[in-house]
Scaffold this motif. Sequence first.
Motif: not given
Length: 192
Positions: A121-128
């Motif tokens: 998800l982080e690789r896809q651009g989702w921000v934690l």
Amino acid sequence: MNTFLKRIWIGLAATLLVSLAAVVLPDQVQIDDGRVHLGAPLSRPSGSASARAPEPEATSPTLTRNEVDEAIRTAIRRAGLRPEQGKSTAPAGSNLNRTGWMAVREKPAAQSEMKAICVDLERQGWVLNPSGDSADASRSYKRGGWYLLVSTRGKTQAPSNTLSASQTYLTMTGLQLNLSDLPLPEITIRMR
């Protein structure tokens, strides 16, 4: 005694509200010297050195439900699972502001699968969202007007006879929220 119980309930309600606000609006909640400040950011910097500041969301266009569904399926596949191993929690066409996926998994496998999903998800651009998450049980992300919770908390989501002692649910829950248009009043609560 009645006044004492009333104070306890008010304290519990305030704690619940602050917890919900911290998860949904991490950039609108600051904790400073035992005070919880909701709404506009404080004019002075927070004294808490241990709390990480939320990362600003990269400017991204609003995502559609289909795009979020595809992001979920991609993360599941990259974690070594097949989407068919679980089931959708919001069938297509039922609600355009909500989506999700869940599967019954063995607890040790669910932990590593959750971590792999989060990496993708982080690789896809989702921000934690760094506030209120537990690295081993749940993580929340935001992107394009959507909030996505990845979780391995199982027993509380189903009757006890649904899962064995070695199993848990691996879930991904997506909600589309546009909370930036809602003005929050500035509220400061002193915690003693």
